[in-house]
Design an enzyme around this catalytic site. Sequence first.
Site, PDB file in Angstrom:
ATOM      1  N   GLU A   1       0.840  -1.203   0.000  1.00 29.16           N
ATOM      2  CA  GLU A   1       0.000   0.000   0.000  1.00 29.16           C
ATOM      3  C   GLU A   1       0.862   1.234   0.000  1.00 29.16           C
ATOM      4  O   GLU A   1       0.568   2.242  -0.658  1.00 29.16           O
ATOM      5  CB  GLU A   1      -0.911  -0.013   1.240  1.00 29.16           C
ATOM      6  CG  GLU A   1      -1.991   1.071   1.242  1.00 29.16           C
ATOM      7  CD  GLU A   1      -1.601   2.333   2.006  1.00 29.16           C
ATOM      8  OE1 GLU A   1      -2.459   3.225   2.132  1.00 29.16           O
ATOM      9  OE2 GLU A   1      -0.447   2.456   2.485  1.00 29.16           O
TER      10      GLU A   1
ATOM     11  N   SER B   1     -24.850  27.154 -16.528  1.00 27.46           N
ATOM     12  CA  SER B   1     -25.982  26.962 -15.631  1.00 27.46           C
ATOM     13  C   SER B   1     -25.911  25.586 -14.960  1.00 27.46           C
ATOM     14  O   SER B   1     -25.483  24.603 -15.578  1.00 27.46           O
ATOM     15  CB  SER B   1     -27.283  27.075 -16.426  1.00 27.46           C
ATOM     16  OG  SER B   1     -28.319  26.420 -15.746  1.00 27.46           O
TER      17      SER B   1
ATOM     18  N   ASP C   1     -30.226  -6.144  -5.661  1.00 26.94           N
ATOM     19  CA  ASP C   1     -29.368  -5.807  -6.797  1.00 26.94           C
ATOM     20  C   ASP C   1     -29.449  -4.319  -7.104  1.00 26.94           C
ATOM     21  O   ASP C   1     -28.445  -3.676  -7.391  1.00 26.94           O
ATOM     22  CB  ASP C   1     -29.759  -6.624  -8.035  1.00 26.94           C
ATOM     23  CG  ASP C   1     -29.144  -8.019  -8.029  1.00 26.94           C
ATOM     24  OD1 ASP C   1     -28.445  -8.358  -7.048  1.00 26.94           O
ATOM     25  OD2 ASP C   1     -29.358  -8.773  -8.994  1.00 26.94           O
TER      26      ASP C   1
ATOM     27  N   HIS D   1     -15.374   7.654 -10.708  1.00 28.39           N
ATOM     28  CA  HIS D   1     -16.583   7.953  -9.922  1.00 28.39           C
ATOM     29  C   HIS D   1     -16.924   9.426 -10.110  1.00 28.39           C
ATOM     30  O   HIS D   1     -16.121  10.300  -9.788  1.00 28.39           O
ATOM     31  CB  HIS D   1     -16.305   7.648  -8.447  1.00 28.39           C
ATOM     32  CG  HIS D   1     -17.531   7.402  -7.635  1.00 28.39           C
ATOM     33  ND1 HIS D   1     -18.548   8.325  -7.516  1.00 28.39           N
ATOM     34  CD2 HIS D   1     -17.927   6.341  -6.887  1.00 28.39           C
ATOM     35  CE1 HIS D   1     -19.501   7.832  -6.722  1.00 28.39           C
ATOM     36  NE2 HIS D   1     -19.147   6.625  -6.336  1.00 28.39           N
TER      37      HIS D   1
END
Lengths: 737, 737
Positions: free
Chosen positions: A411, A615, A653, A676
């Site tokens: 890591e 906008s 689900d 994401h």
Amino acid sequence: MRKESRWIRWIKWIVIVTVLFVLGFCIGWFAKPSNTQNHTDSSHYLKDFLEEMKADKIREHLRKFTQLPHLAGTEQNLKYAEQIMKEWQMFGIDSVEMVPYDVLLSYPNESQPNYISIVDHLGNEVFNTSLAEPVPQGYEDISNIVPPYSAFSAKGQPEGDLVYVNYGRTEDFSQLQREMGINVTGKIVIVRYGKIFRGNKVKNAVLAGAKGIIMFSDPADYWADGIQPYPDGWNLPGRGVQRGNVLNLNGAGDPLTPGYPAKEYTYRVSPEDGVGLPNIPVHPIGFHDAFRLLNNMGGEIPPNNWKGALNVSYRIGPGFTDEFKSQKVRMNIHTNNQVTRIYNVIGKIRGAQEPDRYVILGGHRDAWVFGGIDPMSGAAVVHETVRSAGRLLSTGWRPRRTIIFASWDAEEFGLLGSTEWAEDNARLLQERAVAYINADSAIEGMYTLRVDCTPSLHTLVYDITKQIPSPEGGEEGVSLYESWHKRDNWTNDRDAPRISKLGSGSDFEAYFIRLGIASGRARYTKNTKTERYSSYPVYHSVYETFEIVEKFYDPSFKRLQAVAQVRGALIFLLADSQLLPLDVNEYADSLRKYAQSIAQLAQKNLVEMEMYKVSFDSLFSAVENFTVAARDFHERLQTLNKADPLQLRIMNDQLMYLERAFIDPLGLPGRPFYRHVIFAPSSHNKYAGESFPGIYDALFDIQNSADPAKAWEEVKRQISIAAFTVHAAAMTLTPPA
Amino acid sequence: MRKESRWIRWIKWIVIVTVLFVLGFCIGWFAKPSNTQNHTDSSHYLKDFLEEMKADKIREHLRKFTQLPHLAGTEQNLKYAEQIMKEWQMFGIDSVEMVPYDVLLSYPNESQPNYISIVDHLGNEVFNTSLAEPVPQGYEDISNIVPPYSAFSAKGQPEGDLVYVNYGRTEDFSQLQREMGINVTGKIVIVRYGKIFRGNKVKNAVLAGAKGIIMFSDPADYWADGIQPYPDGWNLPGRGVQRGNVLNLNGAGDPLTPGYPAKEYTYRVSPEDGVGLPNIPVHPIGFHDAFRLLNNMGGEIPPNNWKGALNVSYRIGPGFTDEFKSQKVRMNIHTNNQVTRIYNVIGKIRGAQEPDRYVILGGHRDAWVFGGIDPMSGAAVVHETVRSAGRLLSTGWRPRRTIIFASWDAEEFGLLGSTEWAEDNARLLQERAVAYINADSAIEGMYTLRVDCTPSLHTLVYDITKQIPSPEGGEEGVSLYESWHKRDNWTNDRDAPRISKLGSGSDFEAYFIRLGIASGRARYTKNTKTERYSSYPVYHSVYETFEIVEKFYDPSFKRLQAVAQVRGALIFLLADSQLLPLDVNEYADSLRKYAQSIAQLAQKNLVEMEMYKVSFDSLFSAVENFTVAARDFHERLQTLNKADPLQLRIMNDQLMYLERAFIDPLGLPGRPFYRHVIFAPSSHNKYAGESFPGIYDALFDIQNSADPAKAWEEVKRQISIAAFTVHAAAMTLTPPA
């Protein structure tokens, strides 16, 4: 009499017949195996599971796994992996395996130490920085303590004038160049640790043209008032140094195999093409050495917010004062990158009803030195969780879904173990992973709980913490929730303990930001209102020992126990609840807040927004649409027939895939592995989780853009992508047909 | 006596008690509702469904929807959409909706016609190509027949010398430049239609530096021996012209909104940045006009395989013979791109048990003119399928899974309607789509069936065609399978009707190649061994009328009926079978063939392969691994307890997601929307489906690379990606925990 007797006999007969029939019916009814899961009331199992996790056991685990340095890629870290594997097997979970990858790591050259010198006009080294930290008492005979270094630094011996660049943030460099008129091209910059991820500092230095970068821990950022340096307290000694990698991977994992697991047959790009490798030397020092470099610096005195707590004036340079003008700074860096084998340990408990649904608890094992806090306080907690789960299994419990425990490797070198495994298993995870709970350091302060998670986990976190006792002395009978709430209320708007957004900098990154798996992390933390230092003072130094936890951070080990219970309860309930404990309304509420806040940020440029017709209406309309869909979904949940396994699965689900719906396969601009649309670190600081990061970065870039019309076009494009993504996510919550 | 009597009474009692108990037990057992789906035997429903599809009805539908031109973006195409919506509603399916998008289309300028001239040295036009095709009998009064044009051509009036470039393939341009020493920079190229997608020809011409490109239909490629031109036969008249778009979208959909649906709020890139738009004028002509341009051409006589069937010598130029040297060719192109609203019609039948599983039957509605063959022969078939499904619904049937019917718009402009809808619904499709069956033209010849599909559908296609009667005269009692098998046996290795790989060029592209949904298509075709022309002679001309189908291609409409039954049975069984009818072993077999064949292709360069250490071992090993996983999975299927709805769902999910596992989110090199590692068109021809397209393209590029070492590195990288992908797909077939 006879008549009555017959009547009575008839009645008797009828009663007997009825009773027998009903008895048979009932036995038949109940004897038939039901297809609906025998959902045993899991709450008593949860209680057993949490109570089985013991403070003393966590202490034992921590002691055991912090005896020796276990840097990723070393023999000792493999030994710990083998030991963990063996113990998890003994704990009785279903399977444990070792999963290796061959990734690019970086080590100092053992025969040519890294250091920084002040050299005189003849080239003589008149001052050299330390080659190592003083080893703490009791560890004097330990070998293999890696000296402080910046992993993945370029090699080289650049020599030149120093420029002090504060925290090395984008705004610091911009202030330096625009307001102070200092050009760092060809200079060596010296930067204090803190505020942002060190890799971002290096990237900024490279962009600014620096030929080397020195990083130091300033007492202003790594020193708590009134606390002694280790071993008498938990402050960073003057010769203590923060190690760390200086990559800009943006989620790529192994720099040589972006997007694919680093297996034996995997194609590797040439080292020059590796992702995120800096092309200048980088080196970290403590504040004792930093004082020597800063003390003689010339140039202007900077504004106060550039000044740390050393007894120097923090002049920005370039170079030294007139008196020392002829002296230069030279970096001597000989660090090597090399492909090295790393090992994840993966343990599994097979789900009884839905083996193809995965709940993951993962944290890293590799440490810069002993890893007393980072990561072993977290790894000890995982170890205890596995032990408790094994015990529960032996009493006949088995979770509805599969639980996966992971001890990640490397890591510290860029989230490599966790990312390679995510790449290796991307298809399975994408289709099957319900949630990922991260288990890095379980403690970074002594104040209260800290949780960062996706909004759909908010409610579960609150529910759980109400069932866990506070670990604080004098709070007997007080729940962790109450204790936490009292210390860290969210905002004036919301009366609940604060929960933050996930940023990056730990192993959840690939699972959350690349794959879109609902994720969360929990640890014990400091009081962020009064304690300003980043992470904790001894972070990534040799002083992260077992003793610092035992003496200062958590003498009773009850704080670690509480963290174990939070992490444990999260995976327990995610794995064992019939209906997934994910709250779509919380996601809707959060999206609304985020949309308001990003629109507000944009409105600092109201004139330009009008000029370029920018906008946020489409985004607000999408959030409104999502809110309605979430509310309707939540209502349908109330009437769900949980006895129908298919109906239950279909709604589960939808819950599971909600987080996935926020993934844009095209990735964020220039960052293909950050996908994401709602949560990602800003491009300017890997540690900070931003909402709507695409819009955020586009707005950030406006400040530095030479072509504002084009920059605002990018803002508009990002708003459109965000609006579409939220609409698309809303669609996943509507009835499927 | 008395004792016996008591014994008997006891026995009586015991019998009564037992009987009553057993009775009660049985009633209890059977009275309890079972959660396993009452899987009614769907085979009698399938029979009803197929028998309900009538040849005469298909004829009626085709007649109705080919009366008027209905180009995408025109009023008439919206009217047909509304009519289809209304009729589907009447047919009784659960819901029908109109789904609009605003995409970039391209139309000729009505006031400035497109044409090509030969101009003399004074600039006078001494010859002009036709402005329109002669309209077929019976259609003389029809307005809105769009003249032949190349959609998305750049505007312009380039003037220069012609160069004849054969089919305009990469190898043709390479031969031209390397062997014939002709540089086309600044020239106008003339190319014959055929062999590859016209957009690839345009791309090659642009890369070669041409400033304009003229495309013509050569009789060698669009003329069947012994057949009269339309209306007396089905050959292309000399003044007939093939329309078509000349984009290089590589799956992007709307050129202005790549990756996102073209909704009102969607951000659009500026037209100059649109995906795949050519920057030179392009125009198509018939062979009558082509003769005039080619007849006077000078330069060398090319090799025989460059010669078509016109009575000219096919000299390659540049320019005309000495006699006409002063004459030049001028293109006059005024075509406009404009954002235009298009309309998909989406109909649904809600699944009874698994509404969140989608089986899609989609085909386009927009036509260049009447669309007698392309696409209305296919649309009529879909219409009849919807009608039959509606009838079946009214008898009480409801499929296990949801069926979606789609009438796509703007396929002719780059698969726009289907791609935008796929982008809009990407999340739902990714998680929920079981299969996509494409329904473009249902007939392109009079010989036998043609099926292109993913390997996992092979077995289903064979099973289905065995249940459908042959439509050929004199084959009463013969199945479609036998009829097809007799005419087109696969290979010497495999005794079964030939099934081909999917390429691109129709609406399955986004579903299969971008999203990884198992896909297939079926139509009636020509005898490819004897009929060499591409598609069919009148393809994309005004002569694609209802009459050409009625008189020549399928007078009894039994061939279209057979195609309707194949497409219908596919969606029926995919939607209604308890266990998904997807065959993983067939995928394994195909992968093995593909691996062998790509390795063989590479081995043409055996010396270089050794020099650069290129090996296919990792790929073969992955395929072996997949084969074992597929076999084991197939074996587990045999023992699956289908009465357990969760176990069934879990295995069905593994079947459904297998195709998805071949998707690489990073896409193929330079083609982010082509993401299927096993199947995609070659970069050099959109029509040709290649297996392992990444490796294929890398090998192709070696021929033209200036840096072979680097080119072979790319081959190695692609082999590694393919091996990893096949391994990852194999993993999805192993037990989930």
